[in-house]
Design an enzyme around this catalytic site. Sequence first.
Site, PDB file in Angstrom:
ATOM      1  N   LYS A 139       0.858  -1.184   0.000  1.00  0.00           N
ATOM      2  CA  LYS A 139       0.000   0.000   0.000  1.00  0.00           C
ATOM      3  C   LYS A 139       0.892   1.230   0.000  1.00  0.00           C
ATOM      4  O   LYS A 139       1.686   1.419   0.926  1.00  0.00           O
ATOM      5  CB  LYS A 139      -0.903   0.027   1.235  1.00  0.00           C
ATOM      6  CG  LYS A 139      -2.126  -0.857   1.121  1.00  0.00           C
ATOM      7  CD  LYS A 139      -3.062  -0.615   2.292  1.00  0.00           C
ATOM      8  CE  LYS A 139      -4.288  -1.508   2.210  1.00  0.00           C
ATOM      9  NZ  LYS A 139      -5.138  -1.401   3.424  1.00  0.00           N
ATOM     10  N   GLU A 181       0.654  -1.113  16.924  1.00  0.00           N
ATOM     11  CA  GLU A 181       0.432  -1.969  15.744  1.00  0.00           C
ATOM     12  C   GLU A 181       0.906  -3.386  16.042  1.00  0.00           C
ATOM     13  O   GLU A 181       0.294  -4.355  15.590  1.00  0.00           O
ATOM     14  CB  GLU A 181       1.168  -1.410  14.515  1.00  0.00           C
ATOM     15  CG  GLU A 181       0.499  -0.232  13.852  1.00  0.00           C
ATOM     16  CD  GLU A 181      -0.792  -0.579  13.086  1.00  0.00           C
ATOM     17  OE1 GLU A 181      -1.106  -1.764  12.914  1.00  0.00           O
ATOM     18  OE2 GLU A 181      -1.500   0.369  12.698  1.00  0.00           O
ATOM     19  N   LYS A 209       1.306 -10.688   8.479  1.00  0.00           N
ATOM     20  CA  LYS A 209       0.832  -9.728   7.475  1.00  0.00           C
ATOM     21  C   LYS A 209       1.060 -10.263   6.061  1.00  0.00           C
ATOM     22  O   LYS A 209       0.191 -10.141   5.192  1.00  0.00           O
ATOM     23  CB  LYS A 209       1.509  -8.356   7.660  1.00  0.00           C
ATOM     24  CG  LYS A 209       1.031  -7.375   6.604  1.00  0.00           C
ATOM     25  CD  LYS A 209       1.218  -5.928   6.935  1.00  0.00           C
ATOM     26  CE  LYS A 209       0.513  -5.105   5.827  1.00  0.00           C
ATOM     27  NZ  LYS A 209       0.609  -3.684   6.018  1.00  0.00           N
ATOM     28  N   ARG A 223      -8.110  -8.932   3.885  1.00  0.00           N
ATOM     29  CA  ARG A 223      -7.037  -8.009   4.288  1.00  0.00           C
ATOM     30  C   ARG A 223      -7.526  -6.976   5.305  1.00  0.00           C
ATOM     31  O   ARG A 223      -6.719  -6.418   6.068  1.00  0.00           O
ATOM     32  CB  ARG A 223      -6.438  -7.322   3.045  1.00  0.00           C
ATOM     33  CG  ARG A 223      -5.255  -6.438   3.393  1.00  0.00           C
ATOM     34  CD  ARG A 223      -4.431  -6.028   2.205  1.00  0.00           C
ATOM     35  NE  ARG A 223      -3.380  -5.110   2.623  1.00  0.00           N
ATOM     36  CZ  ARG A 223      -2.335  -4.778   1.903  1.00  0.00           C
ATOM     37  NH1 ARG A 223      -2.180  -5.287   0.694  1.00  0.00           N
ATOM     38  NH2 ARG A 223      -1.426  -3.951   2.368  1.00  0.00           N
ATOM     39  N   ASN A 227      -6.771  -4.232   9.797  1.00  0.00           N
ATOM     40  CA  ASN A 227      -7.246  -2.994  10.419  1.00  0.00           C
ATOM     41  C   ASN A 227      -7.917  -3.264  11.756  1.00  0.00           C
ATOM     42  O   ASN A 227      -8.743  -2.460  12.216  1.00  0.00           O
ATOM     43  CB  ASN A 227      -8.216  -2.270   9.481  1.00  0.00           C
ATOM     44  CG  ASN A 227      -7.477  -1.613   8.336  1.00  0.00           C
ATOM     45  OD1 ASN A 227      -6.354  -1.137   8.502  1.00  0.00           O
ATOM     46  ND2 ASN A 227      -8.073  -1.624   7.162  1.00  0.00           N
ATOM     47  N   HIS A 234      -9.126   5.349  14.136  1.00  0.00           N
ATOM     48  CA  HIS A 234      -9.265   6.399  13.120  1.00  0.00           C
ATOM     49  C   HIS A 234     -10.214   7.493  13.602  1.00  0.00           C
ATOM     50  O   HIS A 234      -9.996   8.677  13.331  1.00  0.00           O
ATOM     51  CB  HIS A 234      -9.765   5.802  11.798  1.00  0.00           C
ATOM     52  CG  HIS A 234      -8.709   5.018  11.075  1.00  0.00           C
ATOM     53  ND1 HIS A 234      -8.987   3.979  10.214  1.00  0.00           N
ATOM     54  CD2 HIS A 234      -7.353   5.110  11.093  1.00  0.00           C
ATOM     55  CE1 HIS A 234      -7.863   3.476   9.738  1.00  0.00           C
ATOM     56  NE2 HIS A 234      -6.852   4.137  10.266  1.00  0.00           N
TER      57      HIS A 234
HETATM   58  N1  GLY Z   1      -2.189  -1.348   7.102  1.00  0.00           N
HETATM   59  C1  GLY Z   1      -3.144  -2.283   6.673  1.00  0.00           C
HETATM   60  C2  GLY Z   1      -2.785  -2.936   5.381  1.00  0.00           C
HETATM   61  O1  GLY Z   1      -1.662  -2.851   4.925  1.00  0.00           O
HETATM   62  O2  GLY Z   1      -3.644  -3.527   4.781  1.00  0.00           O
END
Ligand code: GLY
Length: 341
Positions: A139, A181, A209, A223, A227, A234
């Site tokens: 991302k 995180e 991840k 995915r 979050n 947020h």
């Molecule tokens: N930070 C969440 C993702 O990379 O999907």
Amino acid sequence: MPTSDSRAQVVAVALGDRAYDVHVGAGVRDRLGSVMPAGARHVAIITQAGVGWTVDSGLDQSVFTVADGEKAKSLAEVERLCRAMSRAGFTRSDVIVAVGGGVVTDLAGFVAAVYHRGIRYVSVATTLLAQVDAAVGGKTGVNLPEGKNLVGAFWHPHAVLCDTETLATLPPRELRSGRGELAKYHFLTGGDLDALDLDERIAAAVRIKSEVVATDEREGGRRAILNYGHTLAHAIETAGRYDLRHGEAVAVGLVYAAEVALRLGRIDEARAAAHRRVVSGYGLPDRLPAVLDDDDELLALFRRDKKAVDGLTLVLDSDRGVELVAGVPEKILREALAAVR
Ligand code: GLY
């Protein structure tokens, strides 16, 4: 190979012809030369003055320093970097190396995605937050005045180097934010992190991840579990009346998500207590700041969350693991807010 990185772990991100390795360990920035893509001649190092780490790609390299902080993630900075790279003669076969935290890896990755319609990049992640999240998964993007990460692309790095030696010089608050995180991964499948040291935890987080990204590269569904804890986080960040870093807000968000799941009968009290234990074990807050006392405002922000395509939608734990749950009743969300005050 320097002895300092001999215990490094290498995690493969299995994405077919876009597969890449994430190296995790003390001193792995020294592997940069060995992960340079074939054919690259010229390297654009993109970094911030505050990062304080230099790298050697073994190739001809030019350093482009962007503004410190989040303001570097702008379209103006993308244009400035692309123009500077063009004037310096960078071609499609050259490579960008991002050196820094999530701001730098997001920005440099996006420049790599759009310069000459896409060139290769390597991330040298120097913050805990970037190592366990931002630098892995492809991302990339920048902010608009209207909101964070509203312009971006999925563009995978050629390799990622998570040099854990760099964590020793991080400001304590930045390290704490990264721990938020990291806390999230304790509750995702494979998140048995308690017995691991920090380097091993980072590698485990990267492994979790990577597995999720490999099964749902563009966030068509699963995915979204990455979050976990982020809906309230947020909202806290957007409400903006309290100085909580992203990972600190995620910590409160994890405890809140557990309170919601508990009230929905998805988890038991012991599992909710495990959330509080992990979060406080990392020295992170597990309560909403008192100043964020307006439930209506927080619920309005939940409705604007990118995940909320079908009513109030949260990532919630269960005995099947963490999953995306649509249509969560407002009454439960309000009760759980009371529980984290
Ligand atoms: N930070 C969440 C993702 O990379 O999907």
